[in-house]
Design a protein around this motif. Structure first.
Motif, PDB file in Angstrom:
ATOM      1  N   ARG C 278       0.850  -1.212   0.000  1.00 47.88           N
ATOM      2  CA  ARG C 278       0.000   0.000   0.000  1.00 47.88           C
ATOM      3  C   ARG C 278       0.869   1.240   0.000  1.00 47.88           C
ATOM      4  O   ARG C 278       0.725   2.125   0.828  1.00 47.88           O
ATOM      5  CB  ARG C 278      -0.893   0.022   1.238  1.00 47.88           C
ATOM      6  N   LYS C 279       1.790   1.276  -0.916  1.00 49.78           N
ATOM      7  CA  LYS C 279       2.792   2.334  -0.887  1.00 49.78           C
ATOM      8  C   LYS C 279       3.100   2.783  -2.308  1.00 49.78           C
ATOM      9  O   LYS C 279       3.045   1.985  -3.235  1.00 49.78           O
ATOM     10  CB  LYS C 279       4.058   1.760  -0.279  1.00 49.78           C
ATOM     11  N   ASN C 280       3.445   4.059  -2.416  1.00 52.06           N
ATOM     12  CA  ASN C 280       3.933   4.512  -3.720  1.00 52.06           C
ATOM     13  C   ASN C 280       5.328   3.935  -3.929  1.00 52.06           C
ATOM     14  O   ASN C 280       6.060   3.709  -2.962  1.00 52.06           O
ATOM     15  CB  ASN C 280       3.987   6.045  -3.742  1.00 52.06           C
ATOM     16  N   PRO C 281       5.735   3.683  -5.179  1.00 54.03           N
ATOM     17  CA  PRO C 281       7.100   3.169  -5.390  1.00 54.03           C
ATOM     18  C   PRO C 281       8.113   4.212  -4.924  1.00 54.03           C
ATOM     19  O   PRO C 281       7.858   5.414  -5.046  1.00 54.03           O
ATOM     20  CB  PRO C 281       7.170   2.950  -6.903  1.00 54.03           C
ATOM     21  N   LEU C 282       9.229   3.723  -4.393  1.00 54.66           N
ATOM     22  CA  LEU C 282      10.221   4.645  -3.847  1.00 54.66           C
ATOM     23  C   LEU C 282      10.630   5.660  -4.913  1.00 54.66           C
ATOM     24  O   LEU C 282      10.830   6.827  -4.619  1.00 54.66           O
ATOM     25  CB  LEU C 282      11.449   3.874  -3.369  1.00 54.66           C
ATOM     26  N   SER C 283      10.768   5.189  -6.154  1.00 51.69           N
ATOM     27  CA  SER C 283      11.040   6.121  -7.240  1.00 51.69           C
ATOM     28  C   SER C 283      10.420   5.558  -8.506  1.00 51.69           C
ATOM     29  O   SER C 283      10.926   4.585  -9.069  1.00 51.69           O
ATOM     30  CB  SER C 283      12.540   6.305  -7.428  1.00 51.69           C
ATOM     31  N   TYR C 284       9.302   6.161  -8.909  1.00 53.78           N
ATOM     32  CA  TYR C 284       8.607   5.683 -10.107  1.00 53.78           C
ATOM     33  C   TYR C 284       9.526   5.772 -11.309  1.00 53.78           C
ATOM     34  O   TYR C 284       9.659   4.836 -12.092  1.00 53.78           O
ATOM     35  CB  TYR C 284       7.359   6.548 -10.328  1.00 53.78           C
ATOM     36  N   LYS C 285      10.188   6.920 -11.428  1.00 50.88           N
ATOM     37  CA  LYS C 285      11.003   7.129 -12.631  1.00 50.88           C
ATOM     38  C   LYS C 285      12.189   6.182 -12.690  1.00 50.88           C
ATOM     39  O   LYS C 285      12.609   5.774 -13.772  1.00 50.88           O
ATOM     40  CB  LYS C 285      11.470   8.579 -12.702  1.00 50.88           C
ATOM     41  N   ALA C 286      12.734   5.835 -11.520  1.00 50.54           N
ATOM     42  CA  ALA C 286      13.866   4.903 -11.529  1.00 50.54           C
ATOM     43  C   ALA C 286      13.437   3.575 -12.149  1.00 50.54           C
ATOM     44  O   ALA C 286      14.156   2.993 -12.955  1.00 50.54           O
ATOM     45  CB  ALA C 286      14.389   4.692 -10.117  1.00 50.54           C
ATOM     46  N   ILE C 287      12.227   3.106 -11.782  1.00 49.16           N
ATOM     47  CA  ILE C 287      11.760   1.826 -12.328  1.00 49.16           C
ATOM     48  C   ILE C 287      11.453   1.966 -13.814  1.00 49.16           C
ATOM     49  O   ILE C 287      11.844   1.126 -14.635  1.00 49.16           O
ATOM     50  CB  ILE C 287      10.529   1.333 -11.553  1.00 49.16           C
ATOM     51  N   ALA C 288      10.780   3.058 -14.175  1.00 52.85           N
ATOM     52  CA  ALA C 288      10.402   3.235 -15.583  1.00 52.85           C
ATOM     53  C   ALA C 288      11.634   3.362 -16.464  1.00 52.85           C
ATOM     54  O   ALA C 288      11.782   2.657 -17.468  1.00 52.85           O
ATOM     55  CB  ALA C 288       9.519   4.473 -15.718  1.00 52.85           C
ATOM     56  N   TYR C 289      12.547   4.250 -16.077  1.00 55.71           N
ATOM     57  CA  TYR C 289      13.734   4.457 -16.901  1.00 55.71           C
ATOM     58  C   TYR C 289      14.627   3.227 -16.931  1.00 55.71           C
ATOM     59  O   TYR C 289      15.241   2.926 -17.953  1.00 55.71           O
ATOM     60  CB  TYR C 289      14.539   5.666 -16.404  1.00 55.71           C
ATOM     61  N   SER C 290      14.711   2.511 -15.805  1.00 51.42           N
ATOM     62  CA  SER C 290      15.595   1.348 -15.841  1.00 51.42           C
ATOM     63  C   SER C 290      15.023   0.270 -16.745  1.00 51.42           C
ATOM     64  O   SER C 290      15.782  -0.498 -17.334  1.00 51.42           O
ATOM     65  CB  SER C 290      15.866   0.824 -14.436  1.00 51.42           C
ATOM     66  N   SER C 291      13.676   0.211 -16.899  1.00 55.39           N
ATOM     67  CA  SER C 291      13.120  -0.728 -17.874  1.00 55.39           C
ATOM     68  C   SER C 291      13.627  -0.398 -19.261  1.00 55.39           C
ATOM     69  O   SER C 291      14.084  -1.270 -20.012  1.00 55.39           O
ATOM     70  CB  SER C 291      11.586  -0.664 -17.881  1.00 55.39           C
ATOM     71  N   LEU C 292      13.543   0.879 -19.618  1.00 53.22           N
ATOM     72  CA  LEU C 292      14.040   1.285 -20.932  1.00 53.22           C
ATOM     73  C   LEU C 292      15.545   1.056 -21.027  1.00 53.22           C
ATOM     74  O   LEU C 292      16.055   0.605 -22.048  1.00 53.22           O
ATOM     75  CB  LEU C 292      13.731   2.760 -21.180  1.00 53.22           C
ATOM     76  N   GLY C 293      16.248   1.377 -19.930  1.00 51.50           N
ATOM     77  CA  GLY C 293      17.697   1.201 -19.942  1.00 51.50           C
ATOM     78  C   GLY C 293      18.091  -0.243 -20.204  1.00 51.50           C
ATOM     79  O   GLY C 293      18.967  -0.523 -21.018  1.00 51.50           O
ATOM     80  N   ILE C 294      17.406  -1.164 -19.519  1.00 53.76           N
ATOM     81  CA  ILE C 294      17.702  -2.580 -19.743  1.00 53.76           C
ATOM     82  C   ILE C 294      17.446  -2.940 -21.190  1.00 53.76           C
ATOM     83  O   ILE C 294      18.253  -3.597 -21.848  1.00 53.76           O
ATOM     84  CB  ILE C 294      16.850  -3.456 -18.808  1.00 53.76           C
ATOM     85  N   ALA C 295      16.309  -2.457 -21.721  1.00 55.78           N
ATOM     86  CA  ALA C 295      15.959  -2.818 -23.097  1.00 55.78           C
ATOM     87  C   ALA C 295      16.999  -2.281 -24.079  1.00 55.78           C
ATOM     88  O   ALA C 295      17.400  -2.983 -25.003  1.00 55.78           O
ATOM     89  CB  ALA C 295      14.579  -2.282 -23.457  1.00 55.78           C
ATOM     90  N   LEU C 296      17.432  -1.045 -23.879  1.00 58.21           N
ATOM     91  CA  LEU C 296      18.330  -0.449 -24.870  1.00 58.21           C
ATOM     92  C   LEU C 296      19.763  -0.932 -24.712  1.00 58.21           C
ATOM     93  O   LEU C 296      20.383  -1.407 -25.662  1.00 58.21           O
ATOM     94  CB  LEU C 296      18.278   1.088 -24.762  1.00 58.21           C
ATOM     95  N   VAL C 297      20.307  -0.824 -23.495  1.00 63.24           N
ATOM     96  CA  VAL C 297      21.697  -1.243 -23.299  1.00 63.24           C
ATOM     97  C   VAL C 297      21.820  -2.757 -23.489  1.00 63.24           C
ATOM     98  O   VAL C 297      22.834  -3.253 -23.970  1.00 63.24           O
ATOM     99  CB  VAL C 297      22.207  -0.803 -21.914  1.00 63.24           C
TER     100      VAL C 297
END
Lengths: 365, 91, 539, 208
Positions: C278-297
């Motif tokens: 029942r919590k907001n993610p500690l850092s939404y953008k960290a999760i979102a960007y790291s998804s893209l980062g994993i995909a690209l790198v």
């Protein structure tokens, strides 16, 4: 400490000059990994208890990561991982580049056995005999599909790719017998394509080389070995014999004539369409692309497979590639033949003192 | 498309440019440029391809979010070709 | 064209009972039904692949012949790899759960191209049919990697197996295009990129990889067939080709393919962690960007599969360091998930139990992967059981636990019924124990030097192999129990409300199970998908 | 075929629903480009290993056919781009004429290609005979058949797509959106040929 951890991780004995260093990195990396996984698991469990849901819980505070903490974490992890890479890449380069003057052995892989050709013209099947304490350079070729040459006790491995010359090296630290395994899937009997490295004290090795000069019926021996090597179920290949195939000069000359080498290369020092073979081995050659190197077995084999990329300066690039048409055994015997031509008047020692000529002579040093 | 699409004039001009580039390429191919032969021919091809993509396919006018995949394909294909060439040349 | 607000969908039936004929399922263009059909098909594939895995493990009870001969063993491990990779792992979460959830999470009525979506399912079935029938014709023994020149000379049925995988690739591209367009264009007004649920980011990143990498797989497989059937020799050294180039092209797809498998699972974990803490993610953008980062790198690391293949030392070094960097993104995700639990209100449910399992196994498995990019270690580990254990930690410990967590979590959404908590937790414990007992010995075997794809192994490896086999029985019973309990709950479980977990994510803002049109009213975006600090007006 | 690309009828979607097809086609083109990128990778590696064999192979090919086809495809690309502009400005008739011209040029391309293939077959260099060549040449011929063949298949697919769209424009009063994405596909086919032409017809061993 080293031995205890090695035992816990199930690592085999450290029989080569590189094994101990690689194992140190291994221990460091695995301990960090275990620590990381344990920390994450424990923190998760602690949170699960500490922040467990209590009756009436509906709303939670909004907590946002501190960007500096995030940056610090990213930086620290990057440093850790790049640190691993720096150590690993240094060791990898060490493994990739054989020391100059290493003792060269030609390795031929086929479904499903290994055979080895030594500088003096001796050959052995499934058993690689080497002297202790001296770098051994393996010049490997495959007759059919990709195989993988792996000696766990030495921490070395290299794929043997058909049509290419693959090189690996090692230096055994003590006498003993170490298993060779094939690691690249190569067909039905992939798992029984095994062999042994027998490391002998230098004196014993010299005796062995001498003993193996006794003429035997090579063809029969080879056949028997092949039967044995392809019998599945044998846990340890017991091939304690050697196959010797007469005079290496003779065998090499026959192969060279069969493949038309001698119509361009001479045996007597005369310049022809291609460089002469007399005194070529061990000499320094200047290549058309500007490189300058010592003509060792690896270079000569590469020339046969990729003449264009290894052309000697001052000659026309007319030699066709023998990739795929020259089988590794023939290539090996032609190399042996070229070696023998060099030793006849030994210009190699003069041209390049760092390349020892001694091991190529037969008999005790 | 957020902006006015290319009109007939622009398209025809680009077409004439493409014809000129193709003819240049053809003429140059019968001159010996030594080691420059391959880079020049492929350079011209790249210019032509860029023109086709930007104007004919309209990448130049498309919304950024629409061409992410195209940019990605361009980057990844160059990475693939580049890294493989690097391996083959230094092996 | 009529906006649903004025539609007569009020009081409409759920998508499950709106129509009940066979053809209403087989010819449907409803993303929810297509998702369920994908889930069913991939589940059957997993069962088949699992049975094969059990046979492989039983064979290893003794060093020599136990139940099958060498040729059969070689065909079975190929079968296991092909099924698990292309029939199960790659489509399971994106095409199964992703199909079901993506439009729901975006407040859309369906995916962008519903009929292309259905076609993708039938193309998947066709590919699966070709592959499996080829396996019945004797199958092939090349391993799922199809390395040339062995695959070009193997006397087994290489061509049809490869053709089947080729067709599966087409299905994968179709789904990828569909999901990318859906994410871009079907978000409702007011939903920016950073308002989307995190699972959507996972699926989006996955789709990019599917679209960009899969064509290269198709090409390399087509060339294997041409080499095998017409002796073209593009990869045959005797014809001037280069076997190492096949490895380059194959891994250009197949390395990113592991991210196709793990990224959606990471998306599931993000959702489950937030809902049950029942919590907001500690850092939404960290999760979102790291998804893209994993995909690209992740696209630029394929060469680490070629460290001992004769690749140049320069290229190896470059691939090595990029591989180290890609791991940083995964580590960011793990830390963010941990931080999400901090000061939350954590309910220890079955999906959450799988999250803990995922965290532990993924960190360990992932870091053993990073370790291999410390390149001298890879020289020892390459093609040994260490590698086998490593990718099973990611694929089973990561993707499969992610899938099971997701199925427990979204079962109420899909069927309107609640899973059985007690059975679910017992199954989770069995999965964890079985998993550790199966794969930790394999790490040790790899260290000791046992190569993979070994029918016959040196006797000194027997003890660890036996432990691993016993573990596989525990693991499979855990998985069977989990899926059995899910299936039972799907038909007989207690009714769930529309939002049984009290989640704020958008897919829970409609009925469970949803109506065919998904939403009766346009999706209300307030509060945000992870805004647990305000009272939810939708409760 | 394009029925598959029928959009979701969805009131809450973004207003510009045409963007679905455009975006879908863009992503698909990216995917297609990667397929050819793989082949160009193989070509690059092959050319580095066998520069002379590849140069010989190029010299052996019919340069005039490749060159003529380059101009044919460029012109067809111009035609279809103009057709989109015309249809957008409402002149359906001239748009249809331009689409027909595009398709005729596409057929001309295939005709020339067929002539070239016939010539190779007559020389005994058919796709089934690749293995009979010397190593470097075998690789070149394998790549020749692979790349030009795959490209020709894309030309055929493009023709079918264009034909279907022309039929829709003529009888179903379809708007320029569908024609536009079909045109994009045709441009991609052209774009790839732009690279195939120098690699297989121009970059020979010596100047002529």
């Amino acid at each position: 400490m080293n031995d205890t951890l090695r035992g816990l991780l199930g690592l085999p004995e450290q029989a080569s000059s590189v094994a101990r260093d690689i194992d140190m990195l291994h221990l460091f990396v695995i301990l960090t990994t275990l620590l990381g996984a344990a920390c994450v698991g424990l923190v998760a469990l602690w949170f699960a208890v500490r922040f467990r849901r209590r009756p009436g819980d509906q709303l939670t505070p909004r907590v946002q990561a501190n960007p500096w903490w995030e940056a610090g974490l990213i930086g620290a992890l990057t440093c850790l991982f790049v640190g691993w890479w720096v150590i690993g890449y240094r060791q990898y380069l060490h493994l990739q580049v054989p020391p100059i003057g290493a003792y060269e052995i030609l390795v031929s892989a086929k479904q499903w056995m290994w055979s080895f050709a030594y500088p003096g013209g001796q050959r052995s099947l499934s058993m690689l005999v080497v002297p202790v304490g001296r770098p051994i350079k393996l010049v490997m070729m495959s007759r059919d599909v990709i195989h993988g040459f792996f000696v766990p006790a030495f921490r070395i491995k290299h794929d043997v790719v058909p049509g290419y010359v693959s090189v690996a090296w090692f230096q055994a630290e003590y006498a003993g017998t170490f298993q060779i395994l094939c690691t690249q899937y190569c067909g039905t009997s992939h798992s029984t394509m095994r062999g042994e490295v027998v490391a002998l004290a230098p004196a014993d090795f010299a005796l062995w080389l001498q003993g193996s000069r006794q003429p035997t019926r090579a063809a029969e021996a080879e056949e028997a070995a092949e039967r044995q090597a392809t019998t599945p179920g044998g846990d340890r290949l017991d091939i304690s014999h050697l196959a010797i195939d007469g005079d290496p000069i003779d065998r090499g000359r026959r192969a060279a004539a069969r493949h038309g080498c001698l119509s361009c290369h001479t045996e007597d020092g005369q310049r022809h369409i291609g460089p002469t073979w007399r005194g070529l081995y061990g000499s320094r050659v200047e290549l058309a692309d500007g490189r300058s190197l010592i003509a060792d077995a690896e270079y000569l084999t590469r020339c046969m497979m990729d003449p264009l990329g290894n052309a000697v300066a001052g000659y026309q690039t007319v030699m066709p590639s023998y990739r795929g048409t020259l089988d590794p055994d023939d290539a090996a015997s032609i190399v042996e033949f070229i070696k023998c031509l060099a030793m006849a008047d030994a210009p190699a020692a003069v041209a390049n003192p760092s390349l020892p000529t001694q091991p190529y002579r037969v008999g005790p040093p | 498309m957020s902006r006015t699409p290319f009109g007939e004039q622009a398209i025809t001009r680009v077409f004439l440019g493409l014809l000129a580039l193709a003819t240049t390429s053809l003429v140059l191919s019968s001159h010996d440029l030594g080691s420059g032969q391959l880079p020049v021919a492929l350079g011209i091809a790249c210019i032509k391809a860029t023109l086709i993509a930007l104007v004919f396919i309209g990448v130049a006018l498309a919304r950024p979010s629409h061409i992410i995949a195209v940019i990605l394909a361009a980057v990844m294909s160059s990475a693939m070709i580049g890294l493989v060439i690097m391996d083959v040349m230094t092996r | 064209m009529t906006p649903p607000a004025q539609d007569s969908t009020a009081g409409a039936k759920s998508y499950l009972v709106a129509e009940t004929t066979w053809s209403s399922w087989l010819m449907t263009s409803d993303h929810k039904r297509i998702g369920i059909m994908f889930l069913a098909a991939t589940f059957l594939a997993m069962l088949l692949g699992g049975v094969v895995a059990l046979i492989l493990r039983i064979e290893h009870l003794t060093p020599h012949h136990t139940v099958v001969d060498a040729m059969t063993y070689n065909r079975l491990f190929t079968l296991h790899g092909v099924i698990m990779v292309w029939l199960f792992m790659i489509p399971a979460i994106p095409a199964g759960l992703g199909n079901f959830l993506l439009p729901l999470m975006l407040g859309a009525r369906d995916v962008a191209f519903p009929r292309l979506n259905l076609l993708s399912f039938y193309v998947y079935l066709l590919g699966a049919g070709i592959t499996l029938s080829a396996m019945l014709m004797g199958g092939t023994d090349t391993g799922w990697t199809f390395y040339t020149p062995y695959s070009a000379t193997s006397p087994t049925a290489v061509a049809p197996v490869v053709a089947g995988v080729f067709v599966l690739g087409i299905s994968s591209i179709m789904s990828g295009i569909n999901f990318i367009v859906t994410t871009h264009a079907l978000r409702p007004r007011g939903m920016g990129w950073f308002d989307m649920p995190l699972f959507v980011w996972g699926i989006y990143a996955t789709s990019i990889i599917q679209v960009v990498a899969t064509p290269v797989l198709g090409l390399s497989l087509a060339l294997v067939v041409l080499d095998h059937s017409f002796s073209w020799g593009i990869f045959d050294p005797a014809r001037g080709g280069d076997p190492v180039l096949f490895e380059h092209l194959f891994w250009f797809y197949s390395h990113p393919a592991v991210y196709i498998m793990i990224l959606p699972a990471m998306g599931v974990i993000s959702e489950v962690v937030c809902t049950f803490s029942r919590k907001n993610p500690l850092s939404y953008k960290a999760i979102a960007y790291s998804s893209l980062g994993i995909a690209l790198v992740g696209f630029l690391t394929w060469g680490h599969h070629l460290f001992v293949a004769g690749q140049s030392a320069y290229a190896s070094g470059a691939f090595g360091i990029i591989s180290e960097l890609v791991a940083v993104f995964s580590a960011i995700k793990v830390v963010t998930w941990l931080g999400t639990m901090y000061r939350g209100s954590i309910a220890f449910t079955t999906p959450m139990a799988y999250v803990f399992i995922f965290l532990f196994l993924f960190v360990f498995g992932g870091m053993t992967g990073v370790a291999q990019a410390a390149m001298s270690l890879d020289v020892h580990w390459h093609d040994t059981y260490f590698i086998v254990a490593h990718f099973h930690f990611i694929m089973v410990g990561g993707t499969l636990t992610g899938l099971i967590a997701g199925l427990h979590y979204w079962l109420p959404k899909i069927t309107g019924r609640l899973p059985n908590e007690r059975v679910g937790l017992i199954a989770a414990a069995l999965v964890l124990m079985g998993f550790v007992i199966t794969f930790v010995p394999q790490f040790l075997l790899g260290n000791a030097g046992m190569p993979r794809r070994y029918y016959d192994y040196p006797v000194r490896f027997q003890a660890l192999n036996v432990i691993s086999t016993v573990g596989s029985w525990l693991l499979s019973s855990g998985i069977l129990l989990a899926f059995g309990s899910l299936l039972h709950a799907a038909f007989r479980g207690p009714r769930a409300g529309s939002n049984p977990w009290g989640s704020r994510s958008f897919e829970w803002r409609t009925a469970s199970p949803p109506i065919t049109a998904n939403f009766e009213r346009p999706l209300d975006l307030v509060p945000g998908a992870y805004d647990y600090s305000v009272v939810n007006p939708h409760d | 075929m394009t029925e598959l690309f029928a959009e979701t009828q969805d009131g809450v979607a973004l207003a510009e629903r045409d963007s679905l097809r455009r975006l879908g086609m863009m992503v698909f083109l990216a995917s297609e480009a990667m397929l050819f990128a793989g082949m160009f990778t193989l070509y690059a590696a092959g050319r580095i290993r066998h520069p002379q064999a590849f140069a010989d192979g190029v010299d052996h090919n019919l340069r005039w056919v490749g060159t003529a086809n380059t101009y044919v495809l460029l012109t067809s690309s111009w035609c279809i781009a103009m057709a989109v502009v015309r249809l957008r400005s409402g002149s359906r008739r001239s748009a249809l004429l331009l689409v027909s011209a595009t398709m005729l040029l596409g057929l001309l391309f295939l005709g020339l290609k067929g002539y070239e293939y016939q010539w190779h077959l007559a020389e005994g260099d058919g796709p089934m005979a690749v293995a009979r060549h010397d190593p470097g040449i075998a690789l070149f011929m394998g790549l020749y058949w692979l790349m030009t063949g795959t490209h020709a298949l894309h030309v055929i697919a493009g023709l079918i797509f264009l034909g279907y769209v022309a039929w829709r424009v003529a009888y179903r009063q379809a708007n320029d959106r569908l024609l536009e994405v079909a045109a994009w596909y045709w441009h991609l086919v052209d774009l790839i040929w732009v690279f195939i032409w120098p690699l297989f017809y121009l970059l020979g061993r010596v100047s002529r």
